[in-house]
Design a protein around this motif. Sequence first.
Motif, PDB file in Angstrom:
ATOM      1  N   UNK A 224      75.361  23.572  34.868  1.00 13.01           N
ATOM      2  CA  UNK A 224      76.057  24.389  33.882  1.00 13.01           C
ATOM      3  C   UNK A 224      75.270  25.512  33.248  1.00 13.01           C
ATOM      4  N   UNK A 225      73.979  25.641  33.563  1.00 11.05           N
ATOM      5  CA  UNK A 225      73.170  26.716  32.979  1.00 11.05           C
ATOM      6  C   UNK A 225      72.216  27.290  34.011  1.00 11.05           C
ATOM      7  N   UNK A 226      71.642  28.413  33.664  1.00 13.97           N
ATOM      8  CA  UNK A 226      70.570  29.023  34.442  1.00 13.97           C
ATOM      9  C   UNK A 226      69.290  29.017  33.613  1.00 13.97           C
ATOM     10  N   UNK A 227      68.172  29.231  34.250  1.00 11.97           N
ATOM     11  CA  UNK A 227      66.887  29.230  33.537  1.00 11.97           C
ATOM     12  C   UNK A 227      66.896  30.248  32.402  1.00 11.97           C
TER      13      UNK A 227
ATOM     14  N   UNK B  28      84.976  27.329  27.912  1.00  6.14           N
ATOM     15  CA  UNK B  28      85.660  28.207  26.968  1.00  6.14           C
ATOM     16  C   UNK B  28      86.614  29.153  27.696  1.00  6.14           C
ATOM     17  N   UNK B  29      86.179  29.649  28.847  1.00  4.16           N
ATOM     18  CA  UNK B  29      87.019  30.506  29.677  1.00  4.16           C
ATOM     19  C   UNK B  29      87.469  29.697  30.894  1.00  4.16           C
ATOM     20  N   UNK B  30      88.727  29.792  31.235  1.00  3.42           N
ATOM     21  CA  UNK B  30      89.262  28.984  32.336  1.00  3.42           C
ATOM     22  C   UNK B  30      88.650  29.339  33.679  1.00  3.42           C
ATOM     23  N   UNK B  31      88.246  30.611  33.845  1.00  4.67           N
ATOM     24  CA  UNK B  31      87.775  31.072  35.145  1.00  4.67           C
ATOM     25  C   UNK B  31      86.311  31.494  35.171  1.00  4.67           C
ATOM     26  N   UNK B  32      85.798  31.984  34.050  1.00 10.04           N
ATOM     27  CA  UNK B  32      84.428  32.512  34.018  1.00 10.04           C
ATOM     28  C   UNK B  32      83.496  31.508  33.345  1.00 10.04           C
ATOM     29  N   UNK B  33      82.716  30.810  34.165  1.00 12.52           N
ATOM     30  CA  UNK B  33      81.757  29.830  33.654  1.00 12.52           C
ATOM     31  C   UNK B  33      80.731  29.553  34.758  1.00 12.52           C
ATOM     32  N   UNK B  34      79.596  29.043  34.376  1.00 16.31           N
ATOM     33  CA  UNK B  34      78.528  28.739  35.333  1.00 16.31           C
ATOM     34  C   UNK B  34      78.774  27.383  35.974  1.00 16.31           C
ATOM     35  N   UNK B  35      78.692  27.340  37.297  1.00 18.75           N
ATOM     36  CA  UNK B  35      78.762  26.071  38.018  1.00 18.75           C
ATOM     37  C   UNK B  35      77.883  26.165  39.255  1.00 18.75           C
ATOM     38  N   UNK B  36      76.657  25.673  39.145  1.00 22.00           N
ATOM     39  CA  UNK B  36      75.667  25.747  40.216  1.00 22.00           C
ATOM     40  C   UNK B  36      75.737  24.482  41.078  1.00 22.00           C
ATOM     41  N   UNK B  37      76.753  24.402  41.907  1.00 23.03           N
ATOM     42  CA  UNK B  37      76.956  23.197  42.707  1.00 23.03           C
ATOM     43  C   UNK B  37      75.776  22.909  43.625  1.00 23.03           C
ATOM     44  N   UNK B  38      75.204  23.942  44.232  1.00 22.88           N
ATOM     45  CA  UNK B  38      74.090  23.726  45.164  1.00 22.88           C
ATOM     46  C   UNK B  38      72.889  23.065  44.492  1.00 22.88           C
ATOM     47  N   UNK B  39      72.757  23.246  43.184  1.00 23.30           N
ATOM     48  CA  UNK B  39      71.622  22.663  42.459  1.00 23.30           C
ATOM     49  C   UNK B  39      71.738  21.151  42.295  1.00 23.30           C
ATOM     50  N   UNK B  40      72.953  20.611  42.446  1.00 22.34           N
ATOM     51  CA  UNK B  40      73.158  19.191  42.142  1.00 22.34           C
ATOM     52  C   UNK B  40      73.768  18.409  43.300  1.00 22.34           C
TER      53      UNK B  40
ATOM     54  N   UNK C  73      81.628  32.495  27.753  1.00 22.71           N
ATOM     55  CA  UNK C  73      81.598  31.812  29.050  1.00 22.71           C
ATOM     56  C   UNK C  73      80.863  30.476  28.947  1.00 22.71           C
ATOM     57  N   UNK C  74      80.745  29.941  27.718  1.00 21.88           N
ATOM     58  CA  UNK C  74      80.020  28.703  27.488  1.00 21.88           C
ATOM     59  C   UNK C  74      80.833  27.461  27.827  1.00 21.88           C
ATOM     60  N   UNK C  75      80.167  26.314  27.745  1.00 23.01           N
ATOM     61  CA  UNK C  75      80.812  25.059  28.090  1.00 23.01           C
ATOM     62  C   UNK C  75      80.273  23.919  27.253  1.00 23.01           C
ATOM     63  N   UNK C  76      81.053  22.819  27.192  1.00 20.12           N
ATOM     64  CA  UNK C  76      80.668  21.653  26.403  1.00 20.12           C
ATOM     65  C   UNK C  76      80.879  20.393  27.236  1.00 20.12           C
ATOM     66  N   UNK C  77      79.862  19.523  27.223  1.00 15.55           N
ATOM     67  CA  UNK C  77      79.905  18.240  27.927  1.00 15.55           C
ATOM     68  C   UNK C  77      79.753  17.133  26.890  1.00 15.55           C
ATOM     69  N   UNK C  78      80.781  16.278  26.762  1.00 12.00           N
ATOM     70  CA  UNK C  78      80.789  15.249  25.731  1.00 12.00           C
ATOM     71  C   UNK C  78      80.835  13.869  26.384  1.00 12.00           C
ATOM     72  N   UNK C  79      79.747  13.108  26.210  1.00 11.18           N
ATOM     73  CA  UNK C  79      79.667  11.733  26.712  1.00 11.18           C
ATOM     74  C   UNK C  79      80.210  10.782  25.644  1.00 11.18           C
ATOM     75  N   UNK C  80      81.252  10.051  25.977  1.00 11.96           N
ATOM     76  CA  UNK C  80      81.869   9.133  25.016  1.00 11.96           C
ATOM     77  C   UNK C  80      82.508   7.989  25.799  1.00 11.96           C
ATOM     78  N   UNK C  81      82.587   6.829  25.175  1.00 11.01           N
ATOM     79  CA  UNK C  81      83.097   5.670  25.900  1.00 11.01           C
ATOM     80  C   UNK C  81      84.299   5.052  25.193  1.00 11.01           C
ATOM     81  N   UNK C  82      84.954   4.130  25.903  1.00  4.12           N
ATOM     82  CA  UNK C  82      85.990   3.327  25.274  1.00  4.12           C
ATOM     83  C   UNK C  82      85.372   2.501  24.151  1.00  4.12           C
ATOM     84  N   UNK C  83      86.156   2.275  23.105  1.00  2.78           N
ATOM     85  CA  UNK C  83      85.738   1.340  22.061  1.00  2.78           C
ATOM     86  C   UNK C  83      86.614   0.100  22.124  1.00  2.78           C
ATOM     87  N   UNK C  84      86.032  -1.040  21.822  1.00  7.25           N
ATOM     88  CA  UNK C  84      86.757  -2.310  21.845  1.00  7.25           C
ATOM     89  C   UNK C  84      86.767  -2.858  20.428  1.00  7.25           C
ATOM     90  N   UNK C  85      87.871  -2.667  19.733  1.00  5.36           N
ATOM     91  CA  UNK C  85      87.979  -3.039  18.333  1.00  5.36           C
ATOM     92  C   UNK C  85      89.170  -3.956  18.117  1.00  5.36           C
TER      93      UNK C  85
END
Length: 263
Positions: A209-212, A143-155, A82-94
């Motif tokens: 995305x996580x709990x304590x 990782x799972x389409x339906x089972x994952x942590x999303x604490x909207x009230x926290x943010x 039930x994990x998740x991944x957040x990837x920060x990446x930007x456009x490159x100008x080459x």
Amino acid sequence: MDFRDKIFLKSSENMKELPDKSVDLVVTSPPYNIDIQYGNKTSKGKVIDSKGIKYSDNLSEENYRKMLMNVFSECRRVLKDNGQAWINIKNRYLDGVVIPPFWILDMFPDMHLKNLIVWNFDWGGSTNKRFAPRYEFVFWFTKDKDKYTFNLDEVKIPALNYRPDRYKSQMKNPTDVWRISMVSGNFDERTSHPAQYPEDLIERIILSGTNKGQLVLDPFMGSGTSAAVAKKLGRHFVGYELVKEYYDIANERLSKIMEVNHE
């Protein structure tokens, strides 16, 4: 071996220290690979001062993507079901052309894209040949389409156009466009790392995305922002960093947080 709350001074292409399905959330910003010599001060294309760590971000495109594929394959291995991944990446100008980072989708073939966050900021590089870029992406995979942590009230954030007759609360969903300032030189959190991302950005990700008590992994730890935010929010962290100077910066930053927490 307890691998929690440690940064390993080595490549994250092999995370043998981490068991399968042991991590709750991955958050990271991989190297840009835009052939910049970090640590130098330049003017009109010439180096006028040198200070801080130097490294060149200039792998061949094939080797760059192969390295990322190895790292993210390991990230997928160690993520819980039930994990998740957040990837920060930007456009490159080459070579005068923008290269969007949508190829990152190929790195997570068995995961599900929940949001493509646009991180909008208020300053950055200037140019007179095109509109100045003021955003980066954050790809959120589960990782799972339906089972994952999303604490909207926290943010949730305050609504500017709040109407009591229409809405139950003055707090609202922050949407998929996040206006968060980049780390400038006068920020308390500022270190000597040349590409430091803000604690506010990582705080929103970790809170939602996580709990304590859960575990956050950053395979490109840099100055330790992910670890610092995780500790402040009562989570555990684990990370990897190749550059000794950044490794030392991150550990010094963490030691100060530990001192405050024990006061």
